[in-house]
Enzyme design. Sequence first.
Site, PDB file in Angstrom:
ATOM      1  CG  HIS A   1     -14.431 -10.441   3.169  1.00  0.00           C
ATOM      2  ND1 HIS A   1     -14.793 -11.710   3.572  1.00  0.00           N
ATOM      3  CD2 HIS A   1     -13.128 -10.292   3.494  1.00  0.00           C
ATOM      4  CE1 HIS A   1     -13.753 -12.289   4.138  1.00  0.00           C
ATOM      5  NE2 HIS A   1     -12.724 -11.452   4.110  1.00  0.00           N
TER       6      HIS A   1
ATOM      7  CB  SER B   1      10.359 -44.497 -13.073  1.00  0.00           C
ATOM      8  OG  SER B   1       9.341 -43.686 -12.577  1.00  0.00           O
TER       9      SER B   1
ATOM     10  N   GLY C   1      -8.223  -7.061   3.911  1.00  0.00           N
ATOM     11  CA  GLY C   1      -9.102  -7.072   5.075  1.00  0.00           C
ATOM     12  C   GLY C   1      -8.585  -7.866   6.265  1.00  0.00           C
TER      13      GLY C   1
ATOM     14  CB  CYS D   1       6.176 -42.282 -11.449  1.00  0.00           C
ATOM     15  SG  CYS D   1       6.889 -43.607 -10.475  1.00  0.00           S
TER      16      CYS D   1
ATOM     17  NE  ARG E   1      -5.417   3.260   3.677  1.00  0.00           N
ATOM     18  CZ  ARG E   1      -5.437   3.458   2.364  1.00  0.00           C
ATOM     19  NH1 ARG E   1      -4.809   4.509   1.828  1.00  0.00           N
ATOM     20  NH2 ARG E   1      -6.043   2.604   1.564  1.00  0.00           N
TER      21      ARG E   1
ATOM     22  CE  LYS F   1      -3.743  -0.538   2.402  1.00  0.00           C
ATOM     23  NZ  LYS F   1      -4.303  -0.831   3.744  1.00  0.00           N
TER      24      LYS F   1
ATOM     25  CG  MET G   1      -2.870  -7.273   8.855  1.00  0.00           C
ATOM     26  SD  MET G   1      -1.190  -6.785   8.617  1.00  0.00           S
ATOM     27  CE  MET G   1      -1.193  -6.251   6.939  1.00  0.00           C
TER      28      MET G   1
ATOM     29  NE  ARG H   1      -5.729  -4.649  -3.207  1.00  0.00           N
ATOM     30  CZ  ARG H   1      -6.302  -4.708  -2.019  1.00  0.00           C
ATOM     31  NH1 ARG H   1      -5.576  -4.648  -0.948  1.00  0.00           N
ATOM     32  NH2 ARG H   1      -7.595  -4.810  -1.892  1.00  0.00           N
TER      33      ARG H   1
ATOM     34  CE1 TYR I   1       8.496 -40.354 -16.235  1.00  0.00           C
ATOM     35  CE2 TYR I   1      10.339 -40.813 -17.701  1.00  0.00           C
ATOM     36  CZ  TYR I   1       9.433 -41.236 -16.746  1.00  0.00           C
ATOM     37  OH  TYR I   1       9.447 -42.535 -16.292  1.00  0.00           O
TER      38      TYR I   1
HETATM   39  P1  ADP Z   1      -7.442  -2.589   3.538  1.00  0.00           P
HETATM   40  O1  ADP Z   1      -5.994  -2.855   3.543  1.00  0.00           O
HETATM   41  O2  ADP Z   1      -8.221  -3.527   4.356  1.00  0.00           O
HETATM   42  O3  ADP Z   1      -7.973  -2.392   2.159  1.00  0.00           O
HETATM   43  P2  ADP Z   1      -7.331   0.252   3.834  1.00  0.00           P
HETATM   44  O4  ADP Z   1      -6.187   0.754   4.610  1.00  0.00           O
HETATM   45  O5  ADP Z   1      -7.197   0.320   2.375  1.00  0.00           O
HETATM   46  O6  ADP Z   1      -7.645  -1.215   4.306  1.00  0.00           O
HETATM   47  O7  ADP Z   1      -8.579   1.075   4.321  1.00  0.00           O
HETATM   48  C1  ADP Z   1      -9.881   0.658   4.141  1.00  0.00           C
HETATM   49  C2  ADP Z   1     -10.703   1.712   3.496  1.00  0.00           C
HETATM   50  O8  ADP Z   1     -10.635   2.924   4.204  1.00  0.00           O
HETATM   51  C3  ADP Z   1     -10.239   2.044   2.108  1.00  0.00           C
HETATM   52  O9  ADP Z   1     -11.002   1.350   1.202  1.00  0.00           O
HETATM   53  C4  ADP Z   1     -10.502   3.511   1.941  1.00  0.00           C
HETATM   54  O10 ADP Z   1     -11.698   3.687   1.254  1.00  0.00           O
HETATM   55  C5  ADP Z   1     -10.674   4.031   3.339  1.00  0.00           C
HETATM   56  N1  ADP Z   1      -9.609   4.969   3.648  1.00  0.00           N
HETATM   57  C6  ADP Z   1      -8.382   4.689   4.093  1.00  0.00           C
HETATM   58  N2  ADP Z   1      -7.664   5.806   4.250  1.00  0.00           N
HETATM   59  C7  ADP Z   1      -8.462   6.832   3.882  1.00  0.00           C
HETATM   60  C8  ADP Z   1      -8.299   8.240   3.795  1.00  0.00           C
HETATM   61  N3  ADP Z   1      -7.159   8.808   4.129  1.00  0.00           N
HETATM   62  N4  ADP Z   1      -9.341   8.962   3.379  1.00  0.00           N
HETATM   63  C9  ADP Z   1     -10.495   8.352   3.044  1.00  0.00           C
HETATM   64  N5  ADP Z   1     -10.713   7.059   3.106  1.00  0.00           N
HETATM   65  C10 ADP Z   1      -9.711   6.280   3.506  1.00  0.00           C
HETATM   66 MG    MG Z   2      -7.630  -1.096   0.924  1.00  0.00          MG
END
Ligand code: ADP
Ligand code: MG
Length: 978
Positions: free
Chosen positions: A538, A857, A188, A924, A179, A109, A190, A423, A944
């Site tokens: 999810h 083999s 999702g 094998c 984050r 990220k 962490m 990503r 093989y």
């Molecule tokens: P994950 O790794 O679980 O995707 P994120 O860190 O991406 O978690 O955060 C989850 C959500 O929070 C993101 O989808 C984003 O929409 C929102 N978010 C995170 N940081 C910000 C921010 N600075 N401003 C607005 N929304 C945010």
């Molecule tokens: Mg995210």
Amino acid sequence: MPTKKTSSTKKTKTKKKTGTTKKAVASKKTPKPKKSTAVKAKASTKKTTSKKTTVKTKTKTATSVKKTVDKKTPVKTKRITVAKGKYYYYFGDKQADGKGTMKDLLGGKGAGLAEMSRAGIPVPPGFTITTDVCHLYYENDMEIPQKIDQDLEKYIEKIENSVGKKFGDASDPLLVSVRSGAKFSMPGMMDTVLNLGLNPESVDGLAKMTGNTRFALDNYRRFISMFGNVVLGIDKELFEKVILKKKADKRIKQDSSLQKNDLMDIVKKFKSICKRNSGEAFPDDPYVQLRMSRDAVFRSWNNPRAISYRRMHNIDSSLGTAVNIQAMVYGNMGNTSATGVGFTRNPATGDKEFYGEYLVNAQGEDVVAGIRTPQPIAKLKQELPDAFKQLKAITTRLEKHYRDVQDFEFTIQEKTLYMLQTRSGKRTVQAAIKIAVDMVKEKLITKEEALERVDPQQLDHLLHPRLDPKAKYNILAKGLPASPGAASGKVYFTAEEVVKHSGKQQTILVREETNPDDIEGMNAALGILTARGGMTSHAAVVARGMGKCCVSGAEAIRVYPRKKQFQVGKLIIKEGEVITLNGTTGDIIIGKVPTIEPELSGEFSKYMSWADENRTLKVRTNADTPRDCQQAIKFGAEGIGLCRTEHMFFAEDRIPIVQDMILADSPEERQEALDKLLKFQKKDFKEIFTAMQGKPVTIRTLDPPLHEFLPRLEEVMEKIENLDKVDDDYEEKLERLQKVIKRIDELHELNPMLGHRGCRLGIVYPEITEMQARAIIEAACELTKVKKLTVLPEIMIPLVGHINEFKNQKEVVQRVANEVIAKYKVKTLKYMIGTMIEIPRAALTADEIAEEAEFFSFGTNDLTQMTMGFSRDDAGKFLNYYVENGILPSDPFISLDQIGVGQLVSMGKEKGRSVRKDLKVGICGEHGGDPASIEFCNGVGLDYVSCSPFRVPIARLSAAQANLRVKKGTGKGRTGTE
Ligand code: ADP
Ligand code: MG
Ligand code: MG
């Protein structure tokens, strides 16, 4: 190395607090603890993961966490030294300290945010605290070393300067998100905290500044619940219940319909939940909030879901996470604001179409959590055309830049677009292949790169059955086609129930919506059905990653987990009833529906042809029936590496004859039975040779101990009891059954695995080998002569340990073959006689054996068993424990033990080739279909690998990838071309 260190440093501490704090959970669930801690770790797992325990003991959580951020805490004597270095990386204002390639340090990220910022893409400013700090945090007894902690304010200032707001300001506060973000995305798994920096004063400021009290309070309640959950360890449900109750009281459906007063009340209730459960007042100091959240996010690396996810996806547990602190932008500012996620191409099918979902007036996880079913992104084009256009342009650019499908997150704040994440997008294997082929066509990537883009193991999903289109059924309801494929199974309503029942039967997980806590259940179920959530929910994302069929957002169904049932209209479906899901269409069907074999797409064959161009290791199949052969040929097998003749003996019409052979009192009697078997075997071989279309076929002579062909003693006794005494042939029948009992007794072995089996049978009873050789060579001669087919039989003698054993059997086979060939006058027939190397002594004396054997083999199943001294039939009792506790890196029957058993393979091959240059060498065992083992075989220079028909495509791609890695200098061994 966060995980390893903690297990030892925290040992004494955790012991005292037995499963109380989040920290304890983290350190105790540490994978691969040392032997001495293993048992304890396991014993405590239950306690620590149980929700009740966590809820009850929050008091301690909060206090102990608080301590780590309280600046007045006296400096401890234990201090680790912190090397000079850069621990914070700023991004924003079209520049960044880091860049996209720094995933190890910044996490995926953080690296993505830096890269986007550099590219001038609108990203809210922020900074990343590196994974190094995560390691130090764990090493330093779950505390950020002060030398690093002291720079936090400095970086917050940078954000303040960029956006022109102050953190904690009462009139116009800067709010931030905290984050998580590891090297490999773990969606999702962490934690993240949003809207941090609010307190009673600043929430008023925010309301005044924006003229929108509702908005300010909405942020506040979100912050308190996220902080409560992530930092204080309070169950999310407690907060959700308050909102549900409020909505029910007010008779409203959407969170966005909650009014000022409602939110005010919710905020009050949330705070008291926090106080009640943590024992302390909710912290108002923004820096206290920030430090606590930062530490909680570092700890979330070791929460149970993250640990399971890493285990499932083979992610190194020592990597650690980075923490990103970033200025908030608001998708919940009204009807010109929105938040969403998307993919640059369809992640389910691979089609080149802009794909995504969004929610107006919402924030963060609202889209993926399935709180409201979101709108398809196409609608954004009408609702907010400028933002849409910009989003499309940016993401197209991102795809070109990264040369891969991007999965992105965005927020629109009053019509202005901000990118929050990008990503490489997770996709189904169908999509992965289509995208790889398309991108080669678009000249975005090379064929070699395309070959690296698909995980060979995932090909398995493609080969699974789908619903028979001819089957008639009624569709009960329809949801979104979130992840393709079909599955029938019994329904269960919690992850735990699914896990409990799925060993014995096929299960479907049915949930209102899934969340990361359901991960184990999703893994165990065959299919997933949710009532809420869209194509990027999810459930959908995780199911696609697992190659599992999923129908999401089936709004017509109502799920009642407590009553253990779901309902469609008036129809009730209870726990344990069978339903079928069609993840390709979104159909939900009651009962089981027949399935058919999958058809493989044009892209698939093209892709696999590229794999074939790039590999030198051949791929054969283990097949015993013409049907398996046809299947394997369709999947690209280049021959049979192992045909187990005994499998043909078990058929209903043959087993009595085999038993006659075993019960025979004289060689004549035995011959009589063998003559009958000859006919069957010859027919089988003819069919197999024909199916294999001139490709080599390795046939192993009889291998299992004879008792395996006799019934179990109890069965015979029962038969005797049930004999009808008045029957004419009563005496005769009784006599035979008594003979069977006697024979069972005679054949009984204490350790059959090392008993009278393999070539030892053919040596003591040469007439068995004779019969088999005759069946093979006669079948080959007849096909050559009459049908003019090419046939390449390779006769393989099993379980040889001494050269004389091989010589003995070779003589028998040769004698019979010469006789048959002379009889049929087919001089052109080429056949080979070789051996299986599956006893360590055979590998050790491979040079002696190769003087006589034309091919080797490696039977790596038995070779593993005998080298490690693990009985394959009994090892289950301890192997799982070994693997879970890190005694062994993996199950040696699944992935070859390269250091030990592999050494015998490479040595055996070298010794063999030293006396016979053109010695054909393959493997094998089950390992022939395992990518890591295939890479090993490629590196060692085998000719093989042979695996089950369904793994043939996996082996073809793995062999190509192994070769490409060697070429790039990142793989083991050498390319087969050298
Ligand atoms: P994950 O790794 O679980 O995707 P994120 O860190 O991406 O978690 O955060 C989850 C959500 O929070 C993101 O989808 C984003 O929409 C929102 N978010 C995170 N940081 C910000 C921010 N600075 N401003 C607005 N929304 C945010
Ligand atoms: Mg995210
Ligand atoms: Mg064997």
